[in-house]
Enzyme design. Structure first.
Site, PDB file in Angstrom:
ATOM      1  N   ARG A 149      24.067  33.522 -10.127  1.00 36.37           N
ATOM      2  CA  ARG A 149      25.161  32.626  -9.803  1.00 36.37           C
ATOM      3  C   ARG A 149      26.502  33.338  -9.898  1.00 36.37           C
ATOM      4  O   ARG A 149      27.384  33.124  -9.094  1.00 36.37           O
ATOM      5  CB  ARG A 149      25.131  31.454 -10.793  1.00 36.37           C
ATOM      6  CG  ARG A 149      26.373  30.604 -10.786  1.00 36.37           C
ATOM      7  CD  ARG A 149      26.141  29.317 -11.526  1.00 36.37           C
ATOM      8  NE  ARG A 149      24.991  28.632 -10.992  1.00 36.37           N
ATOM      9  CZ  ARG A 149      24.237  27.781 -11.697  1.00 36.37           C
ATOM     10  NH1 ARG A 149      24.528  27.514 -12.929  1.00 36.37           N
ATOM     11  NH2 ARG A 149      23.198  27.207 -11.134  1.00 36.37           N
ATOM     12  N   TYR A 150      26.644  34.172 -10.911  1.00 37.89           N
ATOM     13  CA  TYR A 150      27.897  34.903 -11.128  1.00 37.89           C
ATOM     14  C   TYR A 150      27.769  36.278 -10.502  1.00 37.89           C
ATOM     15  O   TYR A 150      26.660  36.780 -10.339  1.00 37.89           O
ATOM     16  CB  TYR A 150      28.169  35.015 -12.627  1.00 37.89           C
ATOM     17  CG  TYR A 150      28.363  33.683 -13.312  1.00 37.89           C
ATOM     18  CD1 TYR A 150      29.548  32.969 -13.160  1.00 37.89           C
ATOM     19  CD2 TYR A 150      27.360  33.141 -14.108  1.00 37.89           C
ATOM     20  CE1 TYR A 150      29.727  31.750 -13.799  1.00 37.89           C
ATOM     21  CE2 TYR A 150      27.538  31.921 -14.750  1.00 37.89           C
ATOM     22  CZ  TYR A 150      28.720  31.234 -14.590  1.00 37.89           C
ATOM     23  OH  TYR A 150      28.894  30.035 -15.215  1.00 37.89           O
ATOM     24  N   ARG A 181      25.950  39.136 -13.156  1.00 37.40           N
ATOM     25  CA  ARG A 181      24.923  38.871 -14.161  1.00 37.40           C
ATOM     26  C   ARG A 181      23.955  37.786 -13.695  1.00 37.40           C
ATOM     27  O   ARG A 181      24.299  36.951 -12.872  1.00 37.40           O
ATOM     28  CB  ARG A 181      25.554  38.482 -15.499  1.00 37.40           C
ATOM     29  CG  ARG A 181      26.505  37.302 -15.444  1.00 37.40           C
ATOM     30  CD  ARG A 181      27.548  37.469 -16.553  1.00 37.40           C
ATOM     31  NE  ARG A 181      28.403  36.313 -16.711  1.00 37.40           N
ATOM     32  CZ  ARG A 181      29.447  36.061 -15.921  1.00 37.40           C
ATOM     33  NH1 ARG A 181      29.725  36.851 -14.896  1.00 37.40           N
ATOM     34  NH2 ARG A 181      30.191  35.001 -16.144  1.00 37.40           N
ATOM     35  N   CYS A 193       8.566  26.366 -25.959  1.00 37.48           N
ATOM     36  CA  CYS A 193       9.413  26.425 -27.158  1.00 37.48           C
ATOM     37  C   CYS A 193       8.561  25.971 -28.330  1.00 37.48           C
ATOM     38  O   CYS A 193       7.594  25.232 -28.126  1.00 37.48           O
ATOM     39  CB  CYS A 193      10.611  25.486 -27.028  1.00 37.48           C
ATOM     40  SG  CYS A 193      11.737  25.989 -25.727  1.00 37.48           S
ATOM     41  N   CYS A 239      13.756  20.102 -27.551  1.00 37.29           N
ATOM     42  CA  CYS A 239      14.969  19.305 -27.749  1.00 37.29           C
ATOM     43  C   CYS A 239      15.048  18.246 -26.657  1.00 37.29           C
ATOM     44  O   CYS A 239      14.838  18.551 -25.481  1.00 37.29           O
ATOM     45  CB  CYS A 239      16.205  20.194 -27.664  1.00 37.29           C
ATOM     46  SG  CYS A 239      16.075  21.673 -28.671  1.00 37.29           S
ATOM     47  N   CYS A 290      17.364  18.986 -23.582  1.00 38.84           N
ATOM     48  CA  CYS A 290      17.206  20.280 -22.912  1.00 38.84           C
ATOM     49  C   CYS A 290      17.516  20.180 -21.414  1.00 38.84           C
ATOM     50  O   CYS A 290      17.001  19.293 -20.727  1.00 38.84           O
ATOM     51  CB  CYS A 290      15.785  20.775 -23.104  1.00 38.84           C
ATOM     52  SG  CYS A 290      15.509  22.377 -22.339  1.00 38.84           S
ATOM     53  N   ARG A 306      16.456  22.145 -19.251  1.00 40.22           N
ATOM     54  CA  ARG A 306      15.326  22.653 -18.459  1.00 40.22           C
ATOM     55  C   ARG A 306      14.056  21.869 -18.744  1.00 40.22           C
ATOM     56  O   ARG A 306      12.950  22.388 -18.594  1.00 40.22           O
ATOM     57  CB  ARG A 306      15.118  24.140 -18.724  1.00 40.22           C
ATOM     58  CG  ARG A 306      16.380  24.914 -18.423  1.00 40.22           C
ATOM     59  CD  ARG A 306      16.206  26.382 -18.138  1.00 40.22           C
ATOM     60  NE  ARG A 306      17.538  26.929 -17.938  1.00 40.22           N
ATOM     61  CZ  ARG A 306      18.135  27.763 -18.781  1.00 40.22           C
ATOM     62  NH1 ARG A 306      17.508  28.214 -19.842  1.00 40.22           N
ATOM     63  NH2 ARG A 306      19.380  28.165 -18.543  1.00 40.22           N
ATOM     64  N   ASP A 332      25.149  18.043 -20.750  1.00 40.03           N
ATOM     65  CA  ASP A 332      24.988  17.779 -19.323  1.00 40.03           C
ATOM     66  C   ASP A 332      24.224  16.472 -19.104  1.00 40.03           C
ATOM     67  O   ASP A 332      23.504  16.020 -19.983  1.00 40.03           O
ATOM     68  CB  ASP A 332      24.235  18.953 -18.677  1.00 40.03           C
ATOM     69  CG  ASP A 332      25.046  20.233 -18.743  1.00 40.03           C
ATOM     70  OD1 ASP A 332      26.210  20.204 -18.320  1.00 40.03           O
ATOM     71  OD2 ASP A 332      24.527  21.246 -19.248  1.00 40.03           O
ATOM     72  N   ASP A 373      29.654  22.614 -17.709  1.00 42.48           N
ATOM     73  CA  ASP A 373      28.935  23.202 -16.581  1.00 42.48           C
ATOM     74  C   ASP A 373      29.190  22.327 -15.362  1.00 42.48           C
ATOM     75  O   ASP A 373      28.856  21.146 -15.376  1.00 42.48           O
ATOM     76  CB  ASP A 373      27.444  23.301 -16.895  1.00 42.48           C
ATOM     77  CG  ASP A 373      27.006  24.737 -17.051  1.00 42.48           C
ATOM     78  OD1 ASP A 373      27.156  25.500 -16.068  1.00 42.48           O
ATOM     79  OD2 ASP A 373      26.543  25.101 -18.142  1.00 42.48           O
ATOM     80  N   LYS A 400      30.035  27.643 -15.524  1.00 42.87           N
ATOM     81  CA  LYS A 400      30.720  27.183 -16.734  1.00 42.87           C
ATOM     82  C   LYS A 400      32.233  27.184 -16.521  1.00 42.87           C
ATOM     83  O   LYS A 400      32.779  28.179 -16.057  1.00 42.87           O
ATOM     84  CB  LYS A 400      30.382  28.103 -17.893  1.00 42.87           C
ATOM     85  CG  LYS A 400      28.927  28.131 -18.271  1.00 42.87           C
ATOM     86  CD  LYS A 400      28.699  29.157 -19.371  1.00 42.87           C
ATOM     87  CE  LYS A 400      27.243  29.348 -19.696  1.00 42.87           C
ATOM     88  NZ  LYS A 400      26.480  29.984 -18.601  1.00 42.87           N
TER      89      LYS A 400
HETATM   90  C1  LIG Z   1      25.556  30.823 -18.712  1.00 41.68           C
HETATM   91  C2  LIG Z   1      25.031  31.587 -17.621  1.00 41.68           C
HETATM   92  C3  LIG Z   1      25.227  32.972 -17.560  1.00 41.68           C
HETATM   93  C4  LIG Z   1      25.983  33.754 -18.604  1.00 41.68           C
HETATM   94  O1  LIG Z   1      27.334  33.358 -18.684  1.00 41.68           O
HETATM   95  P1  LIG Z   1      28.344  34.082 -19.697  1.00 41.68           P
HETATM   96  O2  LIG Z   1      29.593  33.275 -19.560  1.00 41.68           O
HETATM   97  O3  LIG Z   1      28.483  35.490 -19.230  1.00 41.68           O
HETATM   98  O4  LIG Z   1      27.737  34.003 -21.059  1.00 41.68           O
HETATM   99  C5  LIG Z   1      24.726  33.640 -16.458  1.00 41.68           C
HETATM  100  N1  LIG Z   1      24.063  33.001 -15.461  1.00 41.68           N
HETATM  101  C6  LIG Z   1      23.869  31.665 -15.504  1.00 41.68           C
HETATM  102  C7  LIG Z   1      23.157  31.012 -14.375  1.00 41.68           C
HETATM  103  C8  LIG Z   1      24.345  30.914 -16.576  1.00 41.68           C
HETATM  104  O5  LIG Z   1      24.127  29.589 -16.619  1.00 41.68           O
HETATM  105  S1  SF4 Z   2      17.254  23.478 -25.607  1.00 37.57           S
HETATM  106 FE1  SF4 Z   2      15.388  23.547 -24.322  1.00 37.57          FE
HETATM  107  S2  SF4 Z   2      14.947  25.731 -24.135  1.00 37.57           S
HETATM  108 FE2  SF4 Z   2      16.346  25.498 -25.865  1.00 37.57          FE
HETATM  109  S3  SF4 Z   2      14.993  25.304 -27.666  1.00 37.57           S
HETATM  110 FE3  SF4 Z   2      15.487  23.242 -26.976  1.00 37.57          FE
HETATM  111  S4  SF4 Z   2      13.787  22.716 -25.635  1.00 37.57           S
HETATM  112 FE4  SF4 Z   2      13.735  24.922 -25.861  1.00 37.57          FE
END
Ligand SMILES: *Cc1c(COP(=O)(O)O)cnc(C)c1O
Ligand code: SF4
Length: 392
Positions: A112-113, A116, A125, A129, A132, A134, A293, A330, A337
């Site tokens: 996305r960025y 990175r 896990c 949570c 979460c 995801r 979120d 987000d 972010k």
């Molecule tokens: C959070 C995130 C990152 C890392 O972001 P930083 O601000 O560098 O910590 C990279 N890719 C995705 C998709 C993210 O959600």
């Molecule tokens: S937030 Fe989601 S990925 Fe992170 S520990 Fe909790 S359940 Fe696992």
């Protein structure tokens, strides 16, 4: 000596060697509604709601993490984070609030960025949570990515020289069998232009006994690494967690923390301050505070963005700057972010700017104008990157 959470819990008679043994913890996960009823004394009405929830989103809680719950407190913050409840309304909220699927470029890889990537390597896990982002992945399986999928992601990294930072996440990557973790780390490390490898893990919180010598040696072999963990409440700052972060810090792994701001868990100033100050005591630097979120079934755990800004304002200047994370929202649908925070610029004038400090006093600050001549900057010598060194 004060008693530990375990000594006050249902597991008080379990010998310490077992309690501190990873396999014992994993084979004794709390995962049935009947156990939950017995441990928390929940009424049948609540239990049948939880049974219905379990159909949609799985749950499991390590005995260690469960022991941090105070069963006599109906609004216990630890319980709110991991125990399903009748408050969960699955008609509201989103499956993938950050649009990670949309930006996926290879299995588990979100680019996305510019420089990175996020690499989601497992959906497992050791405790789950409720909030979460995801949880959509939990439905598929416990399974980690296959070799073929990992190889596909690595091929993408090799082909994209702009990627200098890989953030390995999940699920929880540190729940993976060592052999698989070893493969992923060595493959990511073998990409010459990847300078930085970060791991996101909640194991220091959920299952600190994970950090045995074998895992520490493995992590050390693939350094330098950065680890971001995920503490949300001061009660998670146990002796066991402190031992785990201490071991990681002694390997020279810088530790950051990402906290999710959660209603009824940590959305008040004394709790957040105790959490962030406590993290510094165990060598962890608060990195991000996330606005919760709009995740399906977790809408009741959200606060307003304004609340988050107020809380940051209550910290900044009032305590150690290292204890103040960046509050981020987000953006919906994959916008990334966005940092938000209190405004300290009161007014912009010609040649001056009016500022206020943490205590609310205002100051007129003479601001050099943009037209003023500044000397041309010379390029500074940089430490060569791994790719540059190899090219020499
Ligand atoms: C959070 C995130 C990152 C890392 O972001 P930083 O601000 O560098 O910590 C990279 N890719 C995705 C998709 C993210 O959600
Ligand atoms: S937030 Fe989601 S990925 Fe992170 S520990 Fe909790 S359940 Fe696992």
């Amino acid at each position: 000596m004060s008693s530990t959470a375990k000594q006050r819990s249902a597991w008080r008679d379990v010998p310490s060697e077992q309690w501190n043994d990873l396999r014992w913890q994993l084979s004794n996960l709390v995962r049935t509604t009947d156990e939950l009823g017995a441990l928390l004394g929940l009424p049948e009405r609540e239990l049948s709601a939880i049974r219905a929830q379990s159909q949609r989103f799985r749950w499991a809680i390590s005995p260690y993490y469960f022991s941090l719950i105070d069963p006599s407190d109906p609004s216990d913050p630890i319980c709110r984070m991991v125990v399903p409840s009748a408050d969960e309304d699955t008609s509201e909220g989103e499956d993938d609030p950050l649009g990670e699927k949309r930006d996926q470029v290879a299995p588990g890889l979100t680019h996305r960025y510019p420089d990175r990537v996020l690499f989601v390597v497992t959906s497992f896990c050791s405790s789950y949570c409720r909030f979460c982002i995801r949880k959509r992945n939990w439905r598929h399986s416990d399974a980690a990515r296959s070799r073929a999928e990992i190889d596909e992601a690595i091929a993408y990294l090799r082909a994209h020289e702009e990627v200098r930072d890989v953030l390995i996440s999940g699920g929880d990557p540190l729940t993976l069998p060592h052999e698989q973790l070893e493969y992923i780390l060595s493959q990511v490390r073998s990409v010459p232009h990847v300078e930085l490898v970060r791991i996101g893990s909640r194991e220091p919180v959920m299952l600190p006994m994970r950090f045995d010598d074998a895992l520490l040696r493995l992590l050390d072999r693939h350094g330098p690494l950065w680890i971001n963990t995920h503490f949300n409440h001061p009660r998670e700052l146990t002796e066991e967690a402190a031992r785990a972060t201490e071991k990681l810090a002694r390997l020279g792994i810088p530790l950051g923390n990402q906290t999710v701001l959660l209603a009824g868990v940590n959305d008040d100033l004394p709790t957040l301050k105790a959490l962030f100050q406590g993290l510094l005591r165990i060598r962890v630097r608060p990195y991000y505070l996330y606005q919760a979120d709009p995740v399906v079934g977790a809408m009741h755990l959200r606060t307003s963005v304004e609340r988050g800004i107020e809380l940051i304002e209550g910290l900044r200047g009032h305590t150690t700057g290292l204890a103040v994370p960046t509050f981020v929202v987000d953006a919906p649908g994959g916008g990334g972010k966005i940092p938000v925070g209190p405004e300290y610029v009161v007014e912009r004038r010609d040649g001056a700017i009016v500022l206020r400090n943490y205590a609310g006093e205002t100051f007129v600050y003479k601001d050099p104008t943009m037209t003023a001549k500044s000397p041309r900057k010379r390029a500074l010598p940089l430490i060569p990157t791994a790719a540059e060194r190899d090219g020499e």
